[in-house]
Each structure stands twice: as structure tokens, then as C-alpha cells.
Design a protein around this motif. Structure first.
Motif, PDB file in Angstrom:
ATOM      1  N   ALA A 167       0.825  -1.221  -0.058  1.00 58.46           N
ATOM      2  CA  ALA A 167      -0.110   0.146  -0.129  1.00 58.46           C
ATOM      3  C   ALA A 167       0.835   1.418   0.087  1.00 58.46           C
ATOM      4  N   GLN A 168       1.872   1.447   0.696  1.00 59.64           N
ATOM      5  CA  GLN A 168       2.715   2.509   0.804  1.00 59.64           C
ATOM      6  C   GLN A 168       3.521   2.829  -0.474  1.00 59.64           C
ATOM      7  N   HIS A 169       3.959   1.678  -1.275  1.00 57.68           N
ATOM      8  CA  HIS A 169       4.572   1.892  -2.371  1.00 57.68           C
ATOM      9  C   HIS A 169       3.638   2.501  -3.606  1.00 57.68           C
ATOM     10  N   ALA A 170       2.292   1.924  -3.430  1.00 54.60           N
ATOM     11  CA  ALA A 170       1.279   1.998  -4.390  1.00 54.60           C
ATOM     12  C   ALA A 170       0.684   3.603  -4.152  1.00 54.60           C
ATOM     13  N   ALA A 171       0.618   3.812  -2.816  1.00 51.93           N
ATOM     14  CA  ALA A 171       0.434   5.437  -2.521  1.00 51.93           C
ATOM     15  C   ALA A 171       1.340   6.320  -3.132  1.00 51.93           C
ATOM     16  N   LYS A 172       2.600   6.022  -3.130  1.00 52.24           N
ATOM     17  CA  LYS A 172       3.540   7.138  -3.933  1.00 52.24           C
ATOM     18  C   LYS A 172       3.391   7.297  -5.389  1.00 52.24           C
ATOM     19  N   LEU A 173       2.489   6.362  -6.052  1.00 52.78           N
ATOM     20  CA  LEU A 173       2.125   6.396  -7.499  1.00 52.78           C
ATOM     21  C   LEU A 173       1.023   6.965  -7.479  1.00 52.78           C
ATOM     22  N   GLY A 174       0.169   7.261  -6.421  1.00 49.83           N
ATOM     23  CA  GLY A 174      -1.046   7.829  -6.620  1.00 49.83           C
ATOM     24  C   GLY A 174      -2.265   7.018  -6.338  1.00 49.83           C
ATOM     25  N   PHE A 175      -2.179   5.805  -5.909  1.00 46.41           N
ATOM     26  CA  PHE A 175      -3.119   4.862  -5.734  1.00 46.41           C
ATOM     27  C   PHE A 175      -3.680   5.250  -4.244  1.00 46.41           C
ATOM     28  N   VAL A 176      -4.974   5.074  -4.046  1.00 48.22           N
ATOM     29  CA  VAL A 176      -5.706   5.220  -2.701  1.00 48.22           C
ATOM     30  C   VAL A 176      -6.676   3.984  -2.460  1.00 48.22           C
ATOM     31  N   ALA A 177      -6.779   3.757  -1.082  1.00 48.51           N
ATOM     32  CA  ALA A 177      -7.606   2.445  -0.765  1.00 48.51           C
ATOM     33  C   ALA A 177      -9.113   2.655  -1.420  1.00 48.51           C
ATOM     34  N   GLY A 178      -9.535   1.334  -1.819  1.00 48.46           N
ATOM     35  CA  GLY A 178     -10.934   0.907  -2.361  1.00 48.46           C
ATOM     36  C   GLY A 178     -11.685   0.682  -1.041  1.00 48.46           C
TER      37      GLY A 178
END
Length: 376
Positions: A246-257
Motif C-alpha cells: 500500500a505504501q509503495h502504491a500510494a507513492k504512485l497515486g493509488f488510494v484505498a478502495g
């Protein structure tokens, strides 16, 4: 104690210490990688690299969106199962802001059977809402009623306090459950007639055979152009914890569904479907201690027909997959575990451009309201 015995004891102690140290090393390197606290220290300062549990506050204030995937015919792509198009969703427990809901798309002759309901007087939205049937489906197809608003001059779903001078009812010609059939058309006639009788309107139904034939033709086109593209990111060595992903994805702009095990990358427009989805084991996300859950793979998916070409979704998907693989020491593969080469990805990109062109030619451009309704 003899010198020999002392020597053997020392050797035994050293061997035991070595075994303990080796086991500790193995345990450390086989444990899932954890999320790291967002450091406030300068780059290169080792004090800012302390491993800590993932904090939901890291993603607070972001937006949530949801999708359900579709399927297609390309490398790394699956075909849809209308009976079970559901995925595990949402990565981490957060408390973000929700997007405002998108205005419901109106009836469209391109993908709907539309029946005028002729009125000889205006009717109130209150009366129309009271007369609507309990269910807004006809078999597996959406059923809708719209009124021509006296104030705005536009077709809309009936609202309280408004007055309407014309009405129309409609049923969708096709969706992922298949084409409109004779039984569904007959059910539509019964439901629309009952509503018309309740509000004093006269329905003008189109020919059933012609509409059912239109539905079959539309379904044939949709079946050949429905696609979801999927990449799988697999760990090369150490597994990942949900927070680490989640932390690596958040750096690319992802948010929790909205459900455990899913993150989304939002589109540029409000109400637009997410550009990409990142999905992993929901049981790992819901574990009592998620940081001790081990993930060996995560799935990155693109619902092609729901995302406008202007978002450059495949380019972003490819870049995202590579960035995550590099950051998390993973490898990008198809759903069968085969690594995806540059040439393979180039070929997929070319196929997608052809798909976009075909959708545009039918006025069902990817990401449009009509396409999103048809491919659902």
C-alpha cells in the motif's frame, strides 16, 4: 576436564551460536517486507529508515472509487463470467473523502429500447415516483423511466417537486448478461404498461422482433470488444506485507478502495471510473496483524472499456507495473506466471489502440456513459 573435552565444548558452543544466528537470518529475510514510516529526516540519514507498522493516516484525505472488472482476449487477459464478475477489493483501513456520485446516464437509443409514454396533461414528480415499480430491472436488464422536466427542458429521472410534460420508459438492449430476449421484452411491456396506466399515459411500444434483433447485434459487437487487461506482480525473494504494498502504491497515486484488498488510481475527471486497480488477497488485508501477512503477488488491472483513451491508461499501467516491480523487488508477469517482455507489451498496446478505434466507430468510446452501461 581434559583439554580435548574443553575444545569439544568450545566447538559445540560455536556451532550452536552459528545455527542460532543462521536461523535468525533466515527468519528475518523470509518475513514479509513492512511499510516504512514517511521519513522527516534528510536523504541518506539512516535514522529516517526505521521500519514501523503502516499508518492509515498516510492516506487520509484521499478519494475512494470502486469498479468491477471486465474481461477480454489479449495476453494477460481473461474473459468475463457474467455470473461472477466480482473481485476482492480495498487495501487498508482509511477514512478518506468520497467522490460525489456521478449523475445517472440517461436513456440512449443507441443501447436502449425507448418507449414514449404520451401524456395529455402535466404530471408531478411526486406522482411519478409513487407509481414507479418496486424493482428497476427487467430480467437481467436495467429498466428506467424519464420525464421531460418543465423547468429545465431536459430528460431526467423523476424528482420530487418537479413537473413533467412528457415521459418515456426504456430497457437496455444488452449488457454482460447477454442480449435482450423475447421474455425480457414482454416483461418490459407489462411493467411499462402498468406504470403508464397508473399515471394516465399511453405507451407506444416499438416492434419486439426488431428490438430483440438490435439487442443481439449489439451484444455480438460487445462480446468481441469487452476487455480487461491484467498484469501480475510477483515477489522475487522476500514476500510483501499489505502495508508495504500500500505504501509503495500510494507513492504512485493509488488510494484505498472500499473493500479489503483493493487500491485504485483515480481518473482526472470527477465521477470517472478509476484508471487502474491494484488487487491482492483480502484475507491478508483483514488479518488481525496485517503486517505479519505475506503476499507473494498482487494484480494490476485495467478495465479497458471504462477508461477514456485520453487518460493513456495502458501507458500508465505499464509504467506503474515497472515502477512497483523495481521498488518492491518484483517481476511483471501475465496471469500464467510468464514474464512480460517489452515486445509483448508493445503488441498489447497496439491491440488496445485497435480496440479503441472500433469502440469509437460505434459511438461507444471507452469511458463514455454508454460504454460503461453496456460493459457492465
Amino acid at each position: 576436564m581434559s583439554t580435548l573435552q574443553i575444545g569439544l565444548a568450545i566447538i559445540g558452543g560455536l556451532v550452536l551460536a552459528g545455527v542460532v544466528a543462521y536461523n535468525a537470518w533466515i527468519t528475518r529475510h523470509s518475513a514479509p517486507r513492512l511499510a516504512r514510516e514517511r521519513s522527516t529526516h534528510p536523504p541518506g540519514d539512516p535514522s529516517g529508515d526505521e521500519t514501523v507498522p503502516y499508518s492509515p493516516e498516510d492516506l487520509e484525505g484521499t478519494e475512494i472509487q470502486r469498479i468491477d472488472p471486465v474481461l477480454g482476449d489479449m495476453p494477460g487477459v481473461m474473459r468475463p463470467d457474467p455470473a461472477a464478475i466480482a473481485v476482492a477489493a480495498a487495501a487498508v483501513s482509511v477514512n478518506p473523502l468520497l467522490n460525489q456520485p456521478e449523475k445517472r446516464p440517461g436513456l440512449d437509443a443507441l443501447i436502449d429500447v425507448i418507449t414514449p409514454l404520451v401524456l395529455d396533461h402535466e404530471v408531478s414528480g411526486d406522482a411519478l415516483l409513487a407509481a414507479l415499480p418496486g424493482t428497476r430491472r427487467v430480467g437481467s436488464k436495467p429498466f428506467a423511466v424519464e420525464g421531460l422536466c418543465d423547468a429545465s427542458g431536459e430528460w431526467e429521472t423523476p424528482r420530487l417537486g418537479q413537473r413533467y410534460r412528457a415521459l418515456q420508459a426504456g430497457v437496455q438492449l444488452a449488457n454482460r448478461a447477454g442480449a435482450l430476449n423475447d421474455i425480457e421484452f414482454s416483461e418490459f411491456v407489462v411493467k411499462a404498461q402498468a406504470f403508464a396506466d397508473a399515471v394516465g399515459a399511453a405507451p407506444e411500444f416499438p416492434d419486439m422482433r426488431a428490438e430483440v434483433a438490435r439487442g443481439r447485434e449489439l451484444d455480438a459487437f460487445a462480446s468481441g470488444h469487452d476487455a480487461q487487461l491484467g498484469f501480475t506482480l510477483r515477489a522475487r525473494r522476500a514476500a510483501w506485507s499489505p502495508g508495504y504494498v500500500a505504501q509503495h502504491a500510494a507513492k504512485l497515486g493509488f488510494v484505498a478502495g472500499a473493500l479489503p484488498g483493493r487500491m485504485v488510481l483515480s481518473g482526472s475527471q470527477m465521477g470517472q471510473a478509476p484508471v487502474l486497480s491494484l488487487v491482492f488477497d483480502p484475507q491478508a488485508a483483514m488479518a488481525e496483524d496485517p503486517e505479519q501477512s505475506a503476499l507473494r503477488e498482487v494484480a494490476l488491472s485495467l478495465e479497458v472499456t471504462h477508461v477514456p483513451r485520453s487518460e493513456q491508461p495502458f501507458v500508465r499501467m505499464r509504467q506503474t507495473a515497472m515502477a512497483l516491480a523495481e521498488a518492491m523487488d518484483g517481476i511483471v508477469t501475465d496471469d500464467a506466471g510468464q514474464p512480460l517482455s517489452t515486445d509483448t507489451m508493445d503488441g498489447i498496446g497496439a491491440d488496445l489502440e485497435s480496440l479503441y478505434d472500433a469502440l469509437d466507430s460505434r459511438d461507444l468510446s471507452a469511458g463514455s456513459a454508454q460504454a460503461r452501461r453496456l460493459f457492465s
